[in-house]
Design a protein around this motif. Structure first.
Motif, mmCIF file in Angstrom:
data_model
loop_
_atom_site.group_PDB
_atom_site.id
_atom_site.type_symbol
_atom_site.label_atom_id
_atom_site.label_comp_id
_atom_site.label_asym_id
_atom_site.label_seq_id
_atom_site.Cartn_x
_atom_site.Cartn_y
_atom_site.Cartn_z
ATOM 1 N N SER A 59 -44.571 -55.800 10.487
ATOM 2 C CA SER A 59 -44.747 -56.823 9.455
ATOM 3 C C SER A 59 -43.527 -57.726 9.425
ATOM 4 N N PRO A 60 -43.716 -59.033 9.255
ATOM 5 C CA PRO A 60 -42.546 -59.918 9.159
ATOM 6 C C PRO A 60 -41.749 -59.635 7.895
ATOM 7 N N SER A 61 -40.440 -59.823 7.961
ATOM 8 C CA SER A 61 -39.594 -59.684 6.779
ATOM 9 C C SER A 61 -39.831 -60.838 5.823
ATOM 10 N N SER A 62 -40.156 -61.997 6.384
ATOM 11 C CA SER A 62 -40.536 -63.154 5.585
ATOM 12 C C SER A 62 -41.344 -64.099 6.457
ATOM 13 N N GLY A 63 -42.020 -65.053 5.832
ATOM 14 C CA GLY A 63 -42.860 -65.980 6.577
ATOM 15 C C GLY A 63 -44.312 -65.547 6.593
ATOM 16 N N ARG A 64 -45.156 -66.383 7.188
ATOM 17 C CA ARG A 64 -46.600 -66.148 7.199
ATOM 18 C C ARG A 64 -47.157 -66.168 8.620
ATOM 19 N N ILE A 65 -48.135 -65.305 8.866
ATOM 20 C CA ILE A 65 -48.887 -65.306 10.119
ATOM 21 C C ILE A 65 -50.357 -65.470 9.774
ATOM 22 N N ARG A 66 -51.002 -66.470 10.376
ATOM 23 C CA ARG A 66 -52.428 -66.694 10.162
ATOM 24 C C ARG A 66 -53.155 -66.638 11.499
ATOM 25 N N ILE A 67 -54.317 -66.007 11.501
ATOM 26 C CA ILE A 67 -55.194 -65.986 12.669
ATOM 27 C C ILE A 67 -56.517 -66.626 12.255
ATOM 28 N N ARG A 68 -56.867 -67.702 12.939
ATOM 29 C CA ARG A 68 -58.061 -68.503 12.603
ATOM 30 C C ARG A 68 -58.056 -68.884 11.120
#
Length: 361
Positions: A59-68
């Motif tokens: 998991s990222p410590s901060s920030g966002r991950i988006r898939i589609r």
């Protein structure tokens, strides 16, 4: 925003720390549908950690991950609709090729008839028809790699993540598999994110290359742009071979820049957009752009020197040419151009101004 405009993968200011150790530092990246993107960099640069965060293993410590377009916070790997191909393939040795490829489909609860169709489709796409009943130990390295690829694409994921999948293959097989992987990706129209430390792999297959260094993106763009216009000495040195020469000062000459090197040497180079002359600290010249000069041939950049070293590469020869006591240029020259030259021979070389890339760091 329409569904067609949504990136398959989007990273927004993604950071990863392990205690006080910063591994990935505020990376932002958009990967459109159907693009082949390589994340390239030396060991420890954060590329595999970035891939593992997209996959959901970390998991990222901060920030966002988006898939589609969907935020992946809290979404486990098996729910992300991604395929994975690893360095060691991770095939089940007690299962046949068909059973290995069917594994992901069965985990999704796909019916028997649909699983059979999916297995046939996946094996056809990687050119392994007729290998269904074989076990991994009966396959070559390339066939094992294609089996792992078929297993990953059989469930028809939206994105395929590949972590140095060719590193265990010998050189000739790696080179042939580069071509096959790109052809498969184009045939499927699937988004590939490929992690590698091999710049030739990245250059050969990618629509876009993301060069990482020290947890940040050093440069991103089409392979040819990164090769011809590196943003820094790190990128110039990591992507291909290069002559990196320190510049003591620079000045304008008829709209171009004159770069003053050591021992009074100077070169005329093109002016880098957006770069002030007082920012120029280095210049990059690719070895293939250091050309043997023809007697009497006029050139903006003509230097005399002595061949210090030669390495025969078959069709080409690497030359090290000393043009001053502390400036040695590497040149890549076709064998047919040598015409009896040897170590110690005096030669003139020429360099086109457009081939000289000024750098600030």
């Amino acid at each position: 925003m329409s569904p067609a405009d949504v990136a398959d993968i989007e990273l927004v200011d993604v950071t990863k720390r392990y205690g006080d150790h910063l591994v990935v530092d505020q990376i932002s990246l958009n990967v459109p549908k159907g693009e082949f993107v390589s994340i390239l960099g030396p060991s420890g640069c954060g590329k595999t950690t970035t891939l593992n965060m997209v996959a959901g293993f970390h998991s990222p410590s901060s920030g966002r991950i988006r898939i589609r377009g969907r935020d992946q916070a809290g979404v486990p790997p098996e729910k992300r609709n991604i395929g994975l191909v690893f360095q060691n393939y991770a095939l089940f040795p007690h299962m046949t090729v068909a059973e290995n490829v069917a594994f992901g489909l069965k985990m999704k609860g796909t019916s028997k008839s649909e699983t059979e169709i999916g297995v046939r489709r996946a094996l056809k796409s990687v050119h392994l028809e007729g290998y269904e009943a074989r076990y991994p130990k009966e396959l070559s390295g390339g066939q094992q790699q294609r089996t792992a690829l078929a297993r990953a694409i059989a469930p028809q994921p939206s994105v395929l993540l590949l972590d140095e999948p060719l590193s265990n293959l010998d050189l000739k097989l790696r080179e042939s598999m580069r071509v096959e992987l790109k052809e498969i990706q184009q045939q499927l129209g699937m988004t590939f994110v490929y992690v590698t430390h091999d710049q030739e792999e990245a250059m050969a297959m990618s629509d876009r290359v993301v060069v990482m260094s020290g947890g940040v993106v050093a440069q991103a763009g089409p392979p040819v742009d990164i090769y011809q216009n590196p943003a820094s000495s790190f990128v110039a040195d990591f992507i291909g071979k290069s002559n990196l020469l320190p510049v003591e000062r620079a000045e304008f000459v008829d709209g171009d820049s004159r770069l003053i090197l050591r021992n009074g040497l100077s070169l005329i180079g093109h002016k880098a957009p957006g770069m002030d002359l007082d920012q120029i600290r280095l210049c990059c010249i690719r070895p293939e752009n250091v050309q043997l000069a023809v007697p009497g041939e006029a050139s903006a950049n003509r230097l005399s020197g002595r061949i210090d070293k030669m390495v025969n590469l078959g069709a080409h020869v690497d030359l090290w040419i000393e043009v001053s006591p502390d400036v040695v240029l590497k040149a890549l020259v076709a064998v047919r151009r040598l015409q009896g030259l040897e170590v110690g021979s005096q030669v003139d070389v020429r360099i086109e101004p457009s081939a000289i890339q000024p750098l600030s760091n």
